[in-house]
Design a protein around this motif. Structure first.
Motif, PDB file in Angstrom:
ATOM      1  N   THR A 272       0.845  -1.201   0.000  1.00  0.00           N
ATOM      2  CA  THR A 272       0.000   0.000   0.000  1.00  0.00           C
ATOM      3  C   THR A 272       0.873   1.240   0.000  1.00  0.00           C
ATOM      4  O   THR A 272       2.100   1.137   0.146  1.00  0.00           O
ATOM      5  CB  THR A 272      -0.968  -0.011   1.201  1.00  0.00           C
ATOM      6  OG1 THR A 272      -1.898   1.051   1.069  1.00  0.00           O
ATOM      7  CG2 THR A 272      -0.224   0.112   2.518  1.00  0.00           C
ATOM      8  N   SER A 278      -4.607   6.043  -0.074  1.00  0.00           N
ATOM      9  CA  SER A 278      -4.092   4.806  -0.669  1.00  0.00           C
ATOM     10  C   SER A 278      -4.356   3.609   0.255  1.00  0.00           C
ATOM     11  O   SER A 278      -4.631   2.495  -0.209  1.00  0.00           O
ATOM     12  CB  SER A 278      -2.612   4.930  -1.013  1.00  0.00           C
ATOM     13  OG  SER A 278      -1.836   4.955   0.155  1.00  0.00           O
ATOM     14  N   ASN A 281      -7.930   2.722  -0.458  1.00  0.00           N
ATOM     15  CA  ASN A 281      -8.087   2.127  -1.781  1.00  0.00           C
ATOM     16  C   ASN A 281      -7.542   0.700  -1.829  1.00  0.00           C
ATOM     17  O   ASN A 281      -8.065  -0.141  -2.573  1.00  0.00           O
ATOM     18  CB  ASN A 281      -7.400   2.997  -2.841  1.00  0.00           C
ATOM     19  CG  ASN A 281      -8.296   4.169  -3.241  1.00  0.00           C
ATOM     20  OD1 ASN A 281      -9.519   4.039  -3.257  1.00  0.00           O
ATOM     21  ND2 ASN A 281      -7.687   5.311  -3.547  1.00  0.00           N
ATOM     22  N   THR A 282      -6.527   0.447  -1.060  1.00  0.00           N
ATOM     23  CA  THR A 282      -5.982  -0.919  -0.996  1.00  0.00           C
ATOM     24  C   THR A 282      -7.055  -1.878  -0.467  1.00  0.00           C
ATOM     25  O   THR A 282      -7.210  -3.002  -0.961  1.00  0.00           O
ATOM     26  CB  THR A 282      -4.732  -0.966  -0.098  1.00  0.00           C
ATOM     27  OG1 THR A 282      -3.753  -0.088  -0.647  1.00  0.00           O
ATOM     28  CG2 THR A 282      -4.168  -2.372  -0.011  1.00  0.00           C
ATOM     29  N   GLN A 285      -9.561  -2.582  -3.264  1.00  0.00           N
ATOM     30  CA  GLN A 285      -9.029  -3.509  -4.277  1.00  0.00           C
ATOM     31  C   GLN A 285      -8.999  -4.955  -3.790  1.00  0.00           C
ATOM     32  O   GLN A 285      -9.093  -5.888  -4.590  1.00  0.00           O
ATOM     33  CB  GLN A 285      -7.604  -3.083  -4.679  1.00  0.00           C
ATOM     34  CG  GLN A 285      -7.560  -1.820  -5.543  1.00  0.00           C
ATOM     35  CD  GLN A 285      -6.306  -1.002  -5.289  1.00  0.00           C
ATOM     36  OE1 GLN A 285      -5.308  -1.521  -4.788  1.00  0.00           O
ATOM     37  NE2 GLN A 285      -6.363   0.277  -5.632  1.00  0.00           N
ATOM     38  N   SER A 286      -8.846  -5.159  -2.485  1.00  0.00           N
ATOM     39  CA  SER A 286      -8.688  -6.526  -1.961  1.00  0.00           C
ATOM     40  C   SER A 286      -9.905  -7.021  -1.209  1.00  0.00           C
ATOM     41  O   SER A 286      -9.878  -8.110  -0.630  1.00  0.00           O
ATOM     42  CB  SER A 286      -7.470  -6.575  -1.029  1.00  0.00           C
ATOM     43  OG  SER A 286      -6.344  -6.083  -1.687  1.00  0.00           O
ATOM     44  N   ASN A 329     -17.804   1.050  -0.204  1.00  0.00           N
ATOM     45  CA  ASN A 329     -17.517  -0.383  -0.334  1.00  0.00           C
ATOM     46  C   ASN A 329     -17.641  -0.984   1.060  1.00  0.00           C
ATOM     47  O   ASN A 329     -16.740  -1.625   1.576  1.00  0.00           O
ATOM     48  CB  ASN A 329     -16.101  -0.583  -0.881  1.00  0.00           C
ATOM     49  CG  ASN A 329     -15.976  -0.028  -2.270  1.00  0.00           C
ATOM     50  OD1 ASN A 329     -16.290  -0.704  -3.231  1.00  0.00           O
ATOM     51  ND2 ASN A 329     -15.552   1.233  -2.375  1.00  0.00           N
TER      52      ASN A 329
END
Lengths: 405, 405
Positions: A272, A278, A281-282, A285-286, A329
């Motif tokens: 990350t 960030s 956002n990591t 993404q996961s 999310n």
């Protein structure tokens, strides 16, 4: 039967996602210079405010009233490891923090290059803060000592003047009840390593020999013509988060210490960036790949330790600004809390209970409408010890069966 | 020294009366469909409201944060028996619940008649819910098996398709670490009983023989041509309320489970009716004879498990309506709480802390003015574990001496 056994007996899996967002050291006390508010009270946090109204709040004692935890106990408690049973030595934290893969039985020590005078006394514990490249060069020299008395010696450079030494033995159990060799003050000589038991004394002898040989190797490398060792510790035998909670867990952290703790608990370390954006956002993404995410924010603690109220406020507002990334999310369970308080007026960790917010479909709501210390005092979760947090998160994720008939 | 020892060392008798009114599962979470209120917030409860203003409020974690208790641990905690130390098996609860007088060493199992196909697979775990009279007739048949391998076998019919089997031995200690024989699903065969230790394996063998003989006896009694067993458990060795607290205790409950738990703790079961009015009148009639009354109200939990918000409200308002019966014959200490929460949106027991009200001459009052979850968050009793409630009740009854000089 005890709490941990009940959790272990009743835990089950499902498709839920849990996020534990740790704002390191965010808990604070009111500051008269800033309208008699805490940084959380002072900060403008519309997203956190909205979330708090749809959440249940409370406060946690990181260990127990009056105890100021270091980062180790502060975090292991959050993950449900009793801080009185589980202690992670500083050397171990440092080693795993630089990405070193410690094996069972390894003993690790924090080391730093130092400046010594002709009498063998420390003149600068940090050798004038030599750059990382110089440390790497000196570590190459020390690496020529590969083994002493059958104990393998592994040297790993860290940042600046720091490095880690790991001692490994295939046939012998190495003890780690050994004092700091670092005298922790200038004008003093390094101390002799002494072990409190037979296995520790064996390694203490190895350490003393290593110090002697190593000093010989770098004696002409002033200002880094010596080195010091502290936090000598064995890798603790911890049940992984997977075995303890049936959770596939990932850590999103940019600081070595927190990555280190996470990896000792069997979490996957996700690459990350350094910014809060960030980190969040990591997670996005996961999200599909893990059950549990530990997201660690360091800035709040740093500001507290620097006594910089407005910088702490800025970090809180930054979390608030990017919070919608998490909320768009949304995990099934979102908890926001701290590992300990770091009040700005104290410029250090403290014993004050930390604020806690839990948001889930079944969290319930209360009249505590803002995520700050004073509102959390009146929340529906009450005050409890951090080591019970994981149970609450699992319960909110409906990952715990009923206890007893 | 620990809490239970301090209570034991400091407890004394006097003429006070304590009433513990348990509104089973009354704790809830806010429901958006009903003005974002909990049933306790929504209900019109003038008598409870007035009492709350003259009381001290708080919340209790039935076990510890995150743990959802069954009725067993939920209640034993309320009576001050540590739920981690004391576990009452389901078979035992069922046996004492139908009024069976379990002796020390007895092992009891929950049983139900079931329908089996020609291959010995379960086609209906409840045998079409045969009526109680049919169960009584079939139990008479099974009762012809009086003993196997020296172990006495006692059969007691329950309600509907349910019955209880008790195993008793004069010379041998019977183990009860035995799996459920009930496969807990249709289309499967009953499992073989297996014991985890020698004494349990001995009884497991007896159970397997009993199953075989019993099935032979009722093989032509379709739909109830088989039976299943689960919750095999020994009577726990519990200190009675008399020995633990010097309290002559009475239980006023209409449901078997709660009568069962009470009798295991040595309480006298007072005959009573099914309505809240009759429960309260039973207290009035017996007030002079006992020190401690446990009054159990089932409807609130049932409504929670049914997800029926307005029915829960109705039960709460019913308690409120008849509360003056208790208040006109006021005990020295009146506590109102729950064994666990059963939030309507969850239709099940939950981990949420329960609301608590304690009224006595010396309870003190606070700014928490209504007996509902959110007010209780701010009460003078704070948040604590249910297992400490009895200490508070004894203290309010002035039945505890000072601890230490």
């Amino acid at each position: 039967m005890n709490y941990e056994q009940v959790i272990s007996d009743t835990v089950k899996t499902n498709n839920s996602t849990i996020v534990l967002l740790v704002m390191d050291g965010v808990g604070d006390i009111r500051n008269k210079e800033f309208g008699n508010r805490t940084p959380l009270e002072y900060a403008h946090t519309p997203n956190l405010d909205k979330l708090a109204r749809e959440s249940s709040l409370g406060r946690m004692y990181p260990v127990l009233p009056g105890i100021t935890p270091g980062s180790g106990p502060g975090h292991t408690s959050l993950f449900g490891y009793d801080p009185f049973d589980v202690q992670i030595g500083r050397g171990v934290l440092e080693a795993v923090g630089i990405g070193f893969n410690l094996e069972w039985g390894d003993v690790a020590a924090r080391c730093n290059f130092s400046s010594m005078d002709e009498n063998g006394l420390v003149t600068d514990r940090r050798a004038g803060r030599i750059p990382t490249e110089e440390t790497e060069r000196l570590c190459e020299k020390l690496r020529t000592i590969k083994e002493i008395d059958g104990v393998e010696i592994i040297i790993e450079p860290g940042k600046g003047h720091r490095f880690v030494t790991v001692f490994r033995s295939k046939d012998k159990k190495l003890g780690s009840s050994i004092n700091d060799v670092d005298p922790l003050a200038e004008g003093k000589a390094p101390r002799e390593a002494k072990g409190e038991d037979e296995n520790s004394q064996f390694l203490a002898n190895v350490i003393n020999k290593f110090m002697k040989k190593g000093y010989e190797l770098i004696k002409d490398d002033h200002p880094a013509n010596g080195f010091l060792m502290r936090g000598i510790a064995s890798r603790p035998e911890l049940t992984s988060m997977r075995d303890k909670y049936l959770l596939e867990s990932a850590a999103i952290a940019s600081y070595p210490m927190y990555k280190g703790i996470s990896s000792l608990l069997g979490m996957t370390l996700l690459p990350t960036g350094d910014t809060i954006e960030s980190l969040f956002n990591t997670y996005v993404q996961s999200k599909a790949k893990y059950d549990f995410f530990f997201i660690h924010i360091k800035g709040t603690d740093q500001a507290g330790e620097d006594g910089d109220f407005l910088d702490k406020v800025r970090h809180i507002e930054e979390v608030d600004k990017y919070l919608p990334i998490l909320l768009q999310n949304k995990p099934d369970v979102l908890a926001i809390t701290a590992d300990h308080s770091s009040p700005c007026p104290m410029r250090s960790h403290s014993w004050h209970p930390v604020p806690l917010l839990i948001h889930s479909r079944f969290c319930g709501t209360d009249d505590a409408k803002y995520f700050h210390e004073n509102c959390c005092n009146k929340g529906g979760l009450g005050f409890f010890e951090s080591k019970y947090l994981m149970g609450l998160l699992l319960a909110n994720a409906k990952r715990l069966d009923k206890f007893g008939a």
